[in-house]
Design a protein around this motif. Structure first.
Motif, PDB file in Angstrom:
ATOM      1  N   GLU A 139      45.048  52.089  85.881  1.00 50.23           N
ATOM      2  CA  GLU A 139      45.730  50.887  85.415  1.00 50.23           C
ATOM      3  C   GLU A 139      44.782  50.118  84.499  1.00 50.23           C
ATOM      4  N   TYR A 140      45.294  49.744  83.327  1.00 52.78           N
ATOM      5  CA  TYR A 140      44.482  49.043  82.328  1.00 52.78           C
ATOM      6  C   TYR A 140      45.247  47.821  81.844  1.00 52.78           C
ATOM      7  N   TRP A 141      44.611  46.646  81.994  1.00 52.60           N
ATOM      8  CA  TRP A 141      45.206  45.394  81.524  1.00 52.60           C
ATOM      9  C   TRP A 141      44.440  44.898  80.309  1.00 52.60           C
ATOM     10  N   ILE A 142      45.190  44.448  79.311  1.00 51.09           N
ATOM     11  CA  ILE A 142      44.611  43.769  78.163  1.00 51.09           C
ATOM     12  C   ILE A 142      45.132  42.337  78.203  1.00 51.09           C
ATOM     13  N   VAL A 152      50.117  45.476  80.469  1.00 51.40           N
ATOM     14  CA  VAL A 152      49.712  46.338  81.583  1.00 51.40           C
ATOM     15  C   VAL A 152      50.096  47.775  81.266  1.00 51.40           C
ATOM     16  N   PHE A 153      49.090  48.657  81.278  1.00 52.12           N
ATOM     17  CA  PHE A 153      49.298  50.077  81.019  1.00 52.12           C
ATOM     18  C   PHE A 153      49.036  50.857  82.304  1.00 52.12           C
ATOM     19  N   ILE A 154      49.965  51.739  82.653  1.00 51.40           N
ATOM     20  CA  ILE A 154      49.853  52.562  83.853  1.00 51.40           C
ATOM     21  C   ILE A 154      49.724  54.026  83.419  1.00 51.40           C
ATOM     22  N   LEU A 155      48.743  54.728  83.986  1.00 49.59           N
ATOM     23  CA  LEU A 155      48.541  56.136  83.678  1.00 49.59           C
ATOM     24  C   LEU A 155      49.645  56.948  84.340  1.00 49.59           C
ATOM     25  N   PRO A 164      53.668  49.653  77.578  1.00 50.14           N
ATOM     26  CA  PRO A 164      53.146  48.572  78.422  1.00 50.14           C
ATOM     27  C   PRO A 164      54.244  47.652  78.938  1.00 50.14           C
ATOM     28  N   GLU A 165      53.962  47.080  80.098  1.00 50.62           N
ATOM     29  CA  GLU A 165      54.761  45.966  80.599  1.00 50.62           C
ATOM     30  C   GLU A 165      54.029  44.720  80.122  1.00 50.62           C
ATOM     31  N   ILE A 166      54.758  43.751  79.595  1.00 46.76           N
ATOM     32  CA  ILE A 166      54.152  42.536  79.056  1.00 46.76           C
ATOM     33  C   ILE A 166      54.518  41.364  79.965  1.00 46.76           C
ATOM     34  N   ALA A 174      52.644  42.681  89.957  1.00 43.10           N
ATOM     35  CA  ALA A 174      52.338  43.547  91.094  1.00 43.10           C
ATOM     36  C   ALA A 174      51.506  44.716  90.562  1.00 43.10           C
ATOM     37  N   LEU A 175      50.336  44.895  91.116  1.00 48.72           N
ATOM     38  CA  LEU A 175      49.483  45.988  90.671  1.00 48.72           C
ATOM     39  C   LEU A 175      50.064  47.322  91.111  1.00 48.72           C
ATOM     40  N   SER A 176      49.928  48.328  90.270  1.00 47.44           N
ATOM     41  CA  SER A 176      50.435  49.654  90.627  1.00 47.44           C
ATOM     42  C   SER A 176      49.520  50.333  91.644  1.00 47.44           C
ATOM     43  N   ILE A 177      48.224  50.002  91.617  1.00 50.89           N
ATOM     44  CA  ILE A 177      47.294  50.666  92.535  1.00 50.89           C
ATOM     45  C   ILE A 177      47.297  50.036  93.926  1.00 50.89           C
TER      46      ILE A 177
END
Length: 190
Positions: A139-142, A152-155, A164-166, A174-177
């Motif tokens: 999971e990568y947030w900018i 929010v980018f989810i692998l 991305p979800e904005i 809600a975090l994916s991890i």
């Protein structure tokens, strides 16, 4: 202690010899000096770190705010000193304790958050995005402070980041991890 010079390729061994009071990253052997964070940048970093840290209390995963060294090995790297990708994400979450040592993290964190500043925009949105995706960061947030939104980018299963979800300042993420961790953005962007 020596400073990096333009046109030369650098490794983690070089990084270890640069002045400690300066923040550097190496991406594909190219050194990038990091700008001093603004007050708003630091407030966002602290609020996100705080919300994540409170949730992780008593759990095996850990959150590390910058400065925190993340070494991203590639197949061609023969040993740790040969690494050509050394980054200092604004926030890293690591759940695999075997990746942690006294120097930081060796391998992909489970999640990375980068807070954009004008000098880092290209690196965070393009260069690091591709490095994190290839390394397997789940999971990568900018975070974009001026616009008050987060991408929010989810692998995915294809080992690629999807669309991305904005989220904006009035949202909760809600975090994916961690399915039961929800970050309230209202105090993040005050």
């Amino acid at each position: 202690m020596s400073h990096p010079q333009a046109g030369k390729e650098y490794t983690y061994a070089d990084y270890l010899n640069w002045p400690e009071e300066e923040r550097w990253e190496i991406i594909d052997g190219i050194p990038y000096m990091q700008a001093t964070p603004t007050r708003i940048h630091q407030e966002i970093l602290m609020e996100l770190s705080k919300q994540i840290a409170v949730y992780l209390t008593g759990k095996s995963c850990k959150v590390y705010p910058a400065p925190f060294c993340v070494r991203l090995p590639q197949e061609c790297d023969k040993n740790e000193n040969d690494l050509k990708n050394v980054v200092e994400p604004d926030i890293s979450i690591i759940c695999d304790k075997s990746k942690l040592d006294d120097k930081g993290c060796l391998g992909a964190p489970d999640m990375i958050i980068e807070i954009i500043s004008p000098p880092s925009t290209r690196n965070d949105k393009i260069i690091k995005f591709n490095k994190y995706e290839k390394a397997g960061v789940k999971e990568y947030w900018i975070v974009e402070p001026d616009q008050k939104f987060i991408s929010v980018f989810i692998l995915g299963k294809s080992k690629r980041y999807g669309r991305p979800e904005i989220y904006t300042e009035n949202d909760k993420i809600a975090l994916s991890i961690f399915q039961d961790l929800v970050i309230d953005l209202n105090p993040v962007f005050i």
